[in-house]
Design a protein around this motif. Sequence first.
Motif, PDB file in Angstrom:
ATOM      1  N   ARG A 158       0.912  -1.260   0.013  1.00  0.00           N
ATOM      2  CA  ARG A 158       0.026   0.149  -0.114  1.00  0.00           C
ATOM      3  C   ARG A 158       0.811   1.293   0.105  1.00  0.00           C
ATOM      4  O   ARG A 158       0.230   2.318  -0.088  1.00  0.00           O
ATOM      5  N   SER A 159       2.037   1.108   0.072  1.00  0.00           N
ATOM      6  CA  SER A 159       3.005   2.099   0.130  1.00  0.00           C
ATOM      7  C   SER A 159       3.267   2.476  -1.340  1.00  0.00           C
ATOM      8  O   SER A 159       3.872   3.910  -1.625  1.00  0.00           O
ATOM      9  N   ILE A 160       2.972   1.871  -2.110  1.00  0.00           N
ATOM     10  CA  ILE A 160       3.301   1.952  -3.578  1.00  0.00           C
ATOM     11  C   ILE A 160       2.284   3.150  -4.314  1.00  0.00           C
ATOM     12  O   ILE A 160       1.164   3.282  -3.757  1.00  0.00           O
ATOM     13  N   GLY A 161       2.727   4.000  -5.089  1.00  0.00           N
ATOM     14  CA  GLY A 161       1.934   4.978  -5.626  1.00  0.00           C
ATOM     15  C   GLY A 161       1.738   6.473  -4.854  1.00  0.00           C
ATOM     16  O   GLY A 161       1.141   7.303  -5.264  1.00  0.00           O
ATOM     17  N   HIS A 162       2.683   6.287  -3.956  1.00  0.00           N
ATOM     18  CA  HIS A 162       2.887   7.712  -3.199  1.00  0.00           C
ATOM     19  C   HIS A 162       4.547   8.257  -3.270  1.00  0.00           C
ATOM     20  O   HIS A 162       5.335   7.406  -3.199  1.00  0.00           O
ATOM     21  N   LEU A 163       4.643   9.554  -3.409  1.00  0.00           N
ATOM     22  CA  LEU A 163       5.961   9.985  -3.365  1.00  0.00           C
ATOM     23  C   LEU A 163       6.517   9.968  -1.693  1.00  0.00           C
ATOM     24  O   LEU A 163       5.586   9.979  -0.911  1.00  0.00           O
ATOM     25  N   ASP A 164       7.764   9.609  -1.731  1.00  0.00           N
ATOM     26  CA  ASP A 164       8.217   9.444  -0.412  1.00  0.00           C
ATOM     27  C   ASP A 164       8.534  11.077  -0.009  1.00  0.00           C
ATOM     28  O   ASP A 164       9.397  11.824  -0.521  1.00  0.00           O
ATOM     29  N   PRO A 165       7.941  11.471   1.160  1.00  0.00           N
ATOM     30  CA  PRO A 165       8.114  12.766   1.828  1.00  0.00           C
ATOM     31  C   PRO A 165       9.611  13.275   1.971  1.00  0.00           C
ATOM     32  O   PRO A 165       9.998  14.319   1.487  1.00  0.00           O
ATOM     33  N   GLY A 166      10.328  12.280   2.304  1.00  0.00           N
ATOM     34  CA  GLY A 166      11.791  12.733   2.636  1.00  0.00           C
ATOM     35  C   GLY A 166      12.667  12.761   1.326  1.00  0.00           C
ATOM     36  O   GLY A 166      13.694  13.408   1.294  1.00  0.00           O
ATOM     37  N   SER A 167      12.279  12.120   0.545  1.00  0.00           N
ATOM     38  CA  SER A 167      12.765  12.613  -0.948  1.00  0.00           C
ATOM     39  C   SER A 167      12.379  13.771  -1.604  1.00  0.00           C
ATOM     40  O   SER A 167      13.305  14.395  -2.008  1.00  0.00           O
ATOM     41  N   VAL A 168      11.070  13.956  -1.436  1.00  0.00           N
ATOM     42  CA  VAL A 168      10.726  15.544  -1.696  1.00  0.00           C
ATOM     43  C   VAL A 168      11.674  16.319  -0.953  1.00  0.00           C
ATOM     44  O   VAL A 168      12.054  17.451  -1.385  1.00  0.00           O
ATOM     45  N   SER A 169      11.614  16.333   0.590  1.00  0.00           N
ATOM     46  CA  SER A 169      12.579  17.405   1.201  1.00  0.00           C
ATOM     47  C   SER A 169      13.893  17.441   0.871  1.00  0.00           C
ATOM     48  O   SER A 169      14.388  18.782   0.611  1.00  0.00           O
ATOM     49  N   SER A 170      14.616  16.348   0.356  1.00  0.00           N
ATOM     50  CA  SER A 170      15.860  16.221  -0.019  1.00  0.00           C
ATOM     51  C   SER A 170      15.950  16.711  -1.487  1.00  0.00           C
ATOM     52  O   SER A 170      16.949  17.470  -1.719  1.00  0.00           O
ATOM     53  N   GLY A 171      14.854  16.761  -2.078  1.00  0.00           N
ATOM     54  CA  GLY A 171      14.830  17.430  -3.611  1.00  0.00           C
ATOM     55  C   GLY A 171      14.980  18.836  -3.178  1.00  0.00           C
ATOM     56  O   GLY A 171      15.816  19.517  -4.163  1.00  0.00           O
ATOM     57  N   TYR A 172      14.135  19.360  -2.136  1.00  0.00           N
ATOM     58  CA  TYR A 172      14.247  20.891  -1.871  1.00  0.00           C
ATOM     59  C   TYR A 172      15.845  21.291  -1.553  1.00  0.00           C
ATOM     60  O   TYR A 172      16.232  22.285  -1.844  1.00  0.00           O
ATOM     61  N   LEU A 173      16.377  20.138  -0.857  1.00  0.00           N
ATOM     62  CA  LEU A 173      17.681  20.700  -0.349  1.00  0.00           C
ATOM     63  C   LEU A 173      18.763  20.769  -1.668  1.00  0.00           C
ATOM     64  O   LEU A 173      19.427  21.801  -1.612  1.00  0.00           O
ATOM     65  N   PHE A 174      18.736  20.020  -2.531  1.00  0.00           N
ATOM     66  CA  PHE A 174      19.417  20.149  -3.737  1.00  0.00           C
ATOM     67  C   PHE A 174      18.938  21.222  -4.874  1.00  0.00           C
ATOM     68  O   PHE A 174      20.064  21.683  -5.461  1.00  0.00           O
TER      69      PHE A 174
ATOM     70  N   ALA B  83      17.973  23.846  -3.791  1.00  0.00           N
ATOM     71  CA  ALA B  83      18.388  25.032  -2.921  1.00  0.00           C
ATOM     72  C   ALA B  83      19.815  25.392  -3.313  1.00  0.00           C
ATOM     73  O   ALA B  83      20.344  26.360  -3.478  1.00  0.00           O
ATOM     74  N   LEU B  84      20.664  24.172  -3.167  1.00  0.00           N
ATOM     75  CA  LEU B  84      22.022  24.231  -3.601  1.00  0.00           C
ATOM     76  C   LEU B  84      22.243  24.911  -4.838  1.00  0.00           C
ATOM     77  O   LEU B  84      22.979  25.644  -4.887  1.00  0.00           O
ATOM     78  N   LEU B  85      21.397  24.311  -5.928  1.00  0.00           N
ATOM     79  CA  LEU B  85      21.927  24.849  -7.255  1.00  0.00           C
ATOM     80  C   LEU B  85      21.247  26.428  -7.422  1.00  0.00           C
ATOM     81  O   LEU B  85      21.880  27.257  -8.018  1.00  0.00           O
ATOM     82  N   GLU B  86      20.503  26.730  -6.636  1.00  0.00           N
ATOM     83  CA  GLU B  86      19.903  28.158  -6.522  1.00  0.00           C
ATOM     84  C   GLU B  86      21.144  29.059  -5.940  1.00  0.00           C
ATOM     85  O   GLU B  86      21.200  30.171  -6.271  1.00  0.00           O
ATOM     86  N   ALA B  87      21.601  28.437  -4.569  1.00  0.00           N
ATOM     87  CA  ALA B  87      22.551  28.985  -4.030  1.00  0.00           C
ATOM     88  C   ALA B  87      23.857  29.479  -4.728  1.00  0.00           C
ATOM     89  O   ALA B  87      24.363  30.203  -4.690  1.00  0.00           O
ATOM     90  N   GLU B  88      24.177  28.500  -5.725  1.00  0.00           N
ATOM     91  CA  GLU B  88      25.498  28.608  -6.370  1.00  0.00           C
ATOM     92  C   GLU B  88      25.148  29.340  -7.666  1.00  0.00           C
ATOM     93  O   GLU B  88      26.102  30.044  -8.252  1.00  0.00           O
TER      94      GLU B  88
END
Length: 193
Positions: free
Chosen positions: A169-185, A187-192
């Motif tokens: 039942r976990s299939i078909g949903h984005l992983d929240p920690g992956s989404v926040s890690s996506g923001y982390l990176f 953010a890195l591209l924008e900072a650079e």
Amino acid sequence: MELTTELLDKWMAIFAEKIEANKAYLSDLDTPIGDGDHGNNMARGMSAVEEALQTKKPADLTSALKLVAMSLISKVGGASGPLYGTAFLEMAKLSNSETDLARLTEAALLGIKKRGGAEPGDKTMVDVWSAVVPALAKGNLTNDLIQEAVESTKPMQAKKGRASYLGERSIGHLDPGSVSSGYLFTALLEAEA
Ligand code: ADP
Ligand code: MG
Ligand code: MG
């Protein structure tokens, strides 16, 4: 690319903004496959990071990275707090001898995997980190690559963390920690830039 205290400050400020702006979305993602707190956890942690960086004004990169790590560990809580904290602690340790971002994030990823026991394909933040690290090393990290790594978690069945209790039942949903890690990176591209 080299990590400096200036770049870290910018990076964390942009990451904190993205987390704050997407707090409700991140917690909503954590509702069907978790306990609905990821956005609140991360927002609490990143506001502590910002406050610590601004009030303590760390003197060098290693102390700044340590401060980020400690703020995350003490304020985020949940599974993600110690994992993000470990990532920044590993970067802090290496930053005495190495400031290349690809090498730093590689050490961070090893720390996350060691701490949480997840491998790529387990539907955790490791899926995003393990796509991003080699791209940073090759100098071809893009927003598209980050987005693709985040989206790749949707069809996966979770093998670690709370979402794994749901089995198929976990299939078909984005992983929240992956989404926040996506923001982390992103953010890195924008900072650079
Ligand atoms: P909790 O699940 O304790 O409420 P959060 O909701 O803040 O913690 O964080 C959940 C996220 O943490 C997941 O979406 C996943 O990306 C990440 N996570 C959970 N367990 C692990 C693990 N063992 N290894 C790597 N990442 C993990
Ligand atoms: Mg949660
Ligand atoms: Mg929780």
